[in-house]
Structures are given as C-alpha cells and as structure tokens.
Design a protein around this motif. Structure first.
Motif, PDB file in Angstrom:
ATOM      1  N   ASN A 181       3.847   8.114  30.675  1.00 37.62           N
ATOM      2  CA  ASN A 181       5.080   7.447  30.251  1.00 37.62           C
ATOM      3  C   ASN A 181       4.681   6.187  29.468  1.00 37.62           C
ATOM      4  OD1 ASN A 181       4.567   5.339  32.236  1.00 37.62           O
ATOM      5  ND2 ASN A 181       5.320   6.804  33.765  1.00 37.62           N
ATOM      6  N   PRO A 182       5.653   5.523  28.809  1.00 36.02           N
ATOM      7  CA  PRO A 182       5.328   4.323  28.030  1.00 36.02           C
ATOM      8  C   PRO A 182       4.668   3.221  28.850  1.00 36.02           C
ATOM      9  CG  PRO A 182       7.482   5.152  27.407  1.00 36.02           C
ATOM     10  CD  PRO A 182       7.059   5.946  28.606  1.00 36.02           C
ATOM     11  N   GLN A 183       5.058   3.086  30.104  1.00 35.80           N
ATOM     12  CA  GLN A 183       4.478   2.042  30.946  1.00 35.80           C
ATOM     13  C   GLN A 183       2.986   2.320  31.203  1.00 35.80           C
ATOM     14  OE1 GLN A 183       7.365   3.748  31.760  1.00 35.80           O
ATOM     15  NE2 GLN A 183       8.672   2.101  30.933  1.00 35.80           N
ATOM     16  N   VAL A 187      -0.638   0.220  30.043  1.00 32.86           N
ATOM     17  CA  VAL A 187      -1.766  -0.093  30.917  1.00 32.86           C
ATOM     18  C   VAL A 187      -3.073   0.378  30.286  1.00 32.86           C
ATOM     19  CG1 VAL A 187      -2.826   0.375  33.159  1.00 32.86           C
ATOM     20  CG2 VAL A 187      -0.353  -0.043  33.013  1.00 32.86           C
ATOM     21  N   TRP A 188      -3.058   1.579  29.738  1.00 32.58           N
ATOM     22  CA  TRP A 188      -4.255   2.083  29.075  1.00 32.58           C
ATOM     23  C   TRP A 188      -4.642   1.184  27.906  1.00 32.58           C
ATOM     24  CZ3 TRP A 188      -7.637   5.413  30.800  1.00 32.58           C
ATOM     25  CH2 TRP A 188      -7.243   6.417  31.699  1.00 32.58           C
ATOM     26  N   GLU A 257       9.932   7.995  22.742  1.00 30.32           N
ATOM     27  CA  GLU A 257       9.006   7.994  23.865  1.00 30.32           C
ATOM     28  C   GLU A 257       7.645   8.575  23.502  1.00 30.32           C
ATOM     29  OE1 GLU A 257       8.881  10.259  28.028  1.00 30.32           O
ATOM     30  OE2 GLU A 257      10.448   8.724  27.948  1.00 30.32           O
ATOM     31  N   VAL A 258       7.619   9.617  22.671  1.00 28.03           N
ATOM     32  CA  VAL A 258       6.337  10.212  22.294  1.00 28.03           C
ATOM     33  C   VAL A 258       5.469   9.177  21.580  1.00 28.03           C
ATOM     34  CG1 VAL A 258       5.208  11.935  20.838  1.00 28.03           C
ATOM     35  CG2 VAL A 258       7.202  12.571  22.201  1.00 28.03           C
ATOM     36  N   ARG A 261       4.099   6.716  24.031  1.00 29.38           N
ATOM     37  CA  ARG A 261       3.106   7.262  24.965  1.00 29.38           C
ATOM     38  C   ARG A 261       1.747   7.504  24.320  1.00 29.38           C
ATOM     39  NH1 ARG A 261       5.496  12.641  26.495  1.00 29.38           N
ATOM     40  NH2 ARG A 261       3.492  12.875  27.569  1.00 29.38           N
ATOM     41  N   LEU A 262       1.702   7.594  22.988  1.00 25.87           N
ATOM     42  CA  LEU A 262       0.450   7.913  22.296  1.00 25.87           C
ATOM     43  C   LEU A 262      -0.537   6.749  22.386  1.00 25.87           C
ATOM     44  CD1 LEU A 262      -0.700  10.214  20.297  1.00 25.87           C
ATOM     45  CD2 LEU A 262      -0.299   8.487  18.545  1.00 25.87           C
ATOM     46  N   ILE A 263      -1.784   7.065  22.691  1.00 27.22           N
ATOM     47  CA  ILE A 263      -2.838   6.060  22.715  1.00 27.22           C
ATOM     48  C   ILE A 263      -3.599   6.152  21.393  1.00 27.22           C
ATOM     49  CG2 ILE A 263      -4.809   5.124  23.949  1.00 27.22           C
ATOM     50  CD1 ILE A 263      -2.236   5.243  25.608  1.00 27.22           C
TER      51      ILE A 263
END
Length: 320
Positions: A181-183, A187-188, A257-258, A261-263
C-alpha cells in the motif's frame, strides 16, 4: 553421430571448421565427407543455430538510415534506431535487442552510469552487447523487483546482465516493485539503502527502458496489476508507462494508488536523465511511443521498421 544413408554424419564442428577456417566450398565438403551439398548447407545452418558458429559483422552501417532521419525530424528526438520487423515474436525480440545494443554502445564512455528499467524488450539487449573500451561502467535498477520466480525482464536482473556483458558494476534496489500500500511504499523509500540506489538512478547519464501500453500483455507492469487496477488507470487517462510510471496523452503522470505504491523514480525525475532510450515495438505500444516521444519522456527511440513507419505516418511524414 547421426547416420546419413548408412554412414556416420561428421560432427558439426568439423563441417564448420572446414568451411569457415579452411575455406572449402559446400561441394568440396560434401565430396570430402560423403554428403550431399544440401546436407552440408543444413549442417552449417545448424552449427550457427546451436552456437558452434558465431558471426560478428564489423560495421556501423545503419539498416534504415532514411527512416531514422525522418523520425528524428518528425519528433523531438536525439536519435532513432530502426531494425527489421518480423511476425515471429522471438525473432522480432532478438532483432530489436541487437539494434538496441548498437544504440546503447554509442553512449558508453568511461564512468557512465546507466539506469535500467523494467522491460522484456530491454532484456534482449545484453546478449548482443560487445565489450566496449569504456571502463568503470555502472548499471542501476530503476525499480524494485517483483516477487516470486526471478524474471529476465526485472530491473535487478537486467542491471546484473548488462554489468556482466560489459564487465561493469551492478547496484541493487532492495525493495519490491509495488509495495502493499502507499504507506508501506513510503517506509521502503525511507530506507537508506533504497534511497542511495534511487539517488544513483536519478543522477544517471543514460536511461534504458521499455515503453509499456495499457492493454493486457502490453508491458511487464500491467501484468502485475489486477483487472480493477488496470481499469482504474485507463479511466484516469493512462496511455502507457515508462519504467512503471504511467503517463497520459499529455505526457503527465497518472496519479493513483498504483503510482503511490511503485518503488522507483518519479516521471519528473526520469525526464531529468540526459539520455533517455525507449525500446519498444508493435501496435499495442504505438500510441504510448508517440506520446513518449512528443512529450519528451524519451529522446532516443529503438523500434522496428513497421512501428517506425506507423509513427512517421502518424506525425504526417512520408516513408523515405
């Protein structure tokens, strides 16, 4: 050894050496080995297919110079590289990789850092790279990795493959492609090791990535999304993606959201890399490629002749 008309068939290596090293003709080899000339031709073709014979062409001549120049005039591109088109998917991908390898090699200088994006097309490049004279080359993933079985088109796998091909260095991005998820993604991103690699990626000299579409199987990222997620991206106007970052018809990032969520680097950060090479072909990628070129998401194109002609026609140009 196999038998031909009751006789043993000579090893492929022997046939290949007689032809390529000693200069015997097909007929001379046939007479020497007790084979037909047609059989010798087939054995030589088999020797190339299985890798006993590898042919290197020492030439920088482009295959479609006129078309490449026309594309560079029709779109804001630094360069365009065009290869043959094939209906067979394996041959098409292999040819695209060969042309892209030529393109990439022209940008490799001592100390060059290359950011590598998630892409099945980009995965076809390392196998065609010749070891350059340039030293201290670095390859950095642009995104985290997908879970499960390792895939050749993943950013980390590609960075490793490029580094191995040119005796360079590969860096890791120790994070998933898409966080839960975005949260979790935030963190990552705050992890020091992730930050270090992302900073290295956005300061790269060259970016190499595929251009994905939004139809099913039009890119590796869309294959990671649920039908609902893909529908949502389309509804928000997405026409394609560059290294996982979806963009609309104006070349703007598609929020949601996608994207959260992407790093990986943002679309704005990707634009800041000086040389941005987009590698893609096919009807499912045409609209995305056109937008990516017009809006400056990429400034170097690698594609096949059919896609190139369609892109030129879309820009109002004529095939030279």
């Amino acid at each position: 050894m196999e038998r031909t008309n009751g006789q043993k068939q000579p090893p492929l290596g022997k046939i290949a050496r007689l032809y390529y090293e000693h200069g015997l003709t097909h007929q001379e080899i046939a007479d020497l080995c007790g084979l037909s000339r047609i059989k010798v031709t087939r054995l030589l073709a088999e020797a190339r297919r299985v890798g006993i014979v590898e042919i290197t062409v020492h030439s920088d001549d482009h295959l479609f110079v006129g078309l490449e120049s026309a594309l560079a005039d029709a779109y804001p591109l630094r360069q365009a590289w065009v290869g043959p088109a094939f209906e067979d998917g394996t041959r098409a991908l292999n040819s695209l990789g060969a042309v892209a390898a030529e393109c990439v090699a022209t940008f490799l200088e001592d100390g060059t850092t290359v950011a590598v994006g998630l892409s099945g097309s980009v995965a076809a490049i390392p196998g065609h790279l010749r070891r350059p004279a340039a030293r201290d080359l670095s390859f950095v993933p642009l995104t985290g990795s997908r879970g499960g079985v390792s895939r050749a088109g993943g950013s980390l796998e590609l960075a490793l493959a490029f580094a191995a091909a040119v005796d360079g260095h590969a860096y890791q991005l120790p994070a998933p492609l898409l966080a839960r998820n975005p949260q979790a993604a935030q963190v990552w991103r705050e992890d020091p090791a992730v930050q270090e690699t992302l900073e290295r990626a956005v300061s790269a000299d060259v970016l190499i990535a595929g251009i994905g579409g939004t139809s099913v199987n039009a890119g590796l990222l869309v294959q990671s999304l649920s039908p609902a997620e893909l529908d949502g991206i389309r509804e928000r106007g997405a026409v394609g993606d560059l290294s996982g970052r979806f963009f609309d018809a104006d070349g703007a990032a598609v929020p949601g959201e996608v994207d959260e969520r992407l790093i990986g680097p943002s679309l704005r950060q990707l634009r800041a890399v000086p040389v941005r090479i987009g590698v893609a072909r096919g009807a499912s990628k045409r609209q995305a490629l056109e937008v990516a070129m017009r809006q400056g998401l990429i400034n170097v194109l690698v594609t096949d002749v059919t896609t190139a002609e369609e892109l030129l026609a879309s820009a109002g140009g004529s095939t030279p």
